[in-house]
Scaffold this motif. Structure first.
Motif, PDB file in Angstrom:
ATOM      1  N   PHE A 246       5.364   6.455  10.290  1.00 50.43           N
ATOM      2  CA  PHE A 246       5.770   5.116  10.210  1.00 50.43           C
ATOM      3  C   PHE A 246       7.037   4.857  10.583  1.00 50.43           C
ATOM      4  N   THR A 247       7.186   3.496  10.663  1.00 48.95           N
ATOM      5  CA  THR A 247       8.811   3.083  11.025  1.00 48.95           C
ATOM      6  C   THR A 247       9.588   2.633   9.778  1.00 48.95           C
ATOM      7  N   ARG A 248       8.698   2.042   8.627  1.00 49.94           N
ATOM      8  CA  ARG A 248       9.368   1.166   7.448  1.00 49.94           C
ATOM      9  C   ARG A 248       8.919   1.922   6.243  1.00 49.94           C
ATOM     10  N   LEU A 249       7.461   1.987   6.326  1.00 52.85           N
ATOM     11  CA  LEU A 249       6.810   2.344   4.757  1.00 52.85           C
ATOM     12  C   LEU A 249       5.451   2.979   4.875  1.00 52.85           C
TER      13      LEU A 249
ATOM     14  N   THR B 251       6.180   4.005  -0.307  1.00 54.12           N
ATOM     15  CA  THR B 251       7.146   4.967  -0.055  1.00 54.12           C
ATOM     16  C   THR B 251       8.043   4.016   0.996  1.00 54.12           C
ATOM     17  N   TYR B 252       9.280   3.872   0.622  1.00 55.24           N
ATOM     18  CA  TYR B 252      10.222   3.291   1.862  1.00 55.24           C
ATOM     19  C   TYR B 252      10.952   4.054   2.416  1.00 55.24           C
ATOM     20  N   SER B 253      11.504   4.155   3.666  1.00 58.06           N
ATOM     21  CA  SER B 253      12.488   4.719   4.324  1.00 58.06           C
ATOM     22  C   SER B 253      13.837   4.349   4.188  1.00 58.06           C
TER      23      SER B 253
ATOM     24  N   SER C 150       4.692   9.703   3.749  1.00 56.09           N
ATOM     25  CA  SER C 150       3.564   9.798   3.020  1.00 56.09           C
ATOM     26  C   SER C 150       3.735   9.265   1.488  1.00 56.09           C
ATOM     27  N   VAL C 151       2.809   8.989   0.902  1.00 59.04           N
ATOM     28  CA  VAL C 151       2.658   8.387  -0.405  1.00 59.04           C
ATOM     29  C   VAL C 151       1.317   8.939  -0.913  1.00 59.04           C
ATOM     30  N   SER C 152       1.434   9.288  -2.230  1.00 55.48           N
ATOM     31  CA  SER C 152       0.186   9.717  -2.968  1.00 55.48           C
ATOM     32  C   SER C 152       0.081   9.294  -4.390  1.00 55.48           C
ATOM     33  N   VAL C 153      -0.906   8.853  -4.935  1.00 56.20           N
ATOM     34  CA  VAL C 153      -0.930   8.511  -6.474  1.00 56.20           C
ATOM     35  C   VAL C 153      -2.347   9.220  -6.834  1.00 56.20           C
ATOM     36  N   GLN C 154      -2.344   9.877  -7.884  1.00 54.58           N
ATOM     37  CA  GLN C 154      -3.524  10.291  -8.475  1.00 54.58           C
ATOM     38  C   GLN C 154      -3.447  10.140 -10.002  1.00 54.58           C
ATOM     39  N   ALA C 155      -4.596   9.444 -10.330  1.00 51.41           N
ATOM     40  CA  ALA C 155      -4.749   9.389 -12.007  1.00 51.41           C
ATOM     41  C   ALA C 155      -5.424  10.734 -12.724  1.00 51.41           C
TER      42      ALA C 155
END
Length: 130
Positions: free
Chosen positions: A96-99, A67-69, A79-84
């Protein structure tokens, strides 16, 4: 030594010297990428939302997300989330400042569900990449 050997030696030295001069003039970083991708593989999707974007990469059965701002600099909740499908989600959440991320899961040929947020903006895909 024969004159042929001397000429070849001088020519090789001149080529080496010319190459060194060109490298010195070009400087470091010329022709290199601006920044390396945080995930291995090729980009398969970009999911934009009001305050940022989530970028998905895929390589050999793995899916990776970042995830980028839109406005890097000040610390903000990201936040970033990946679910298979059939597995638990893998998350990265914090200020976070950037990603946020990268997070990587082995999906094989299964669908994945991706979520990302920056501040109050967010995206959630549903099952994709099936």
């Amino acid at each position: 030594m024969s004159t042929g050997r001397i000429r070849r030696g001088l020519a090789a030295g001149a080529v080496t010297l010319a190459g060194a001069v060109l490298l010195a003039l070009a400087g470091p970083g010329v022709g290199s990428a601006a920044a390396a991708a945080p995930c291995p593989g090729h980009k398969v999707r970009t999911l934009g939302f009001s305050t940022g974007k989530v970028v998905l990469y895929k390589k050999r059965g793995y899916v990776c997300a970042v995830t980028y701002s839109k406005t890097p600099g000040a610390r903000k909740s990201m936040s970033v989330s990946v679910q298979a499908r059939g597995s638990r989600p893998v998350r990265d959440k914090g200020n976070f400042t950037r990603l946020a991320g990268p997070v990587k899961v082995h999906s094989g040929h299964r669908c994945v569900w991706v979520k990302g947020s920056v501040g109050r903006g967010s995206v959630s895909t549903g099952w994709i990449l099936c």
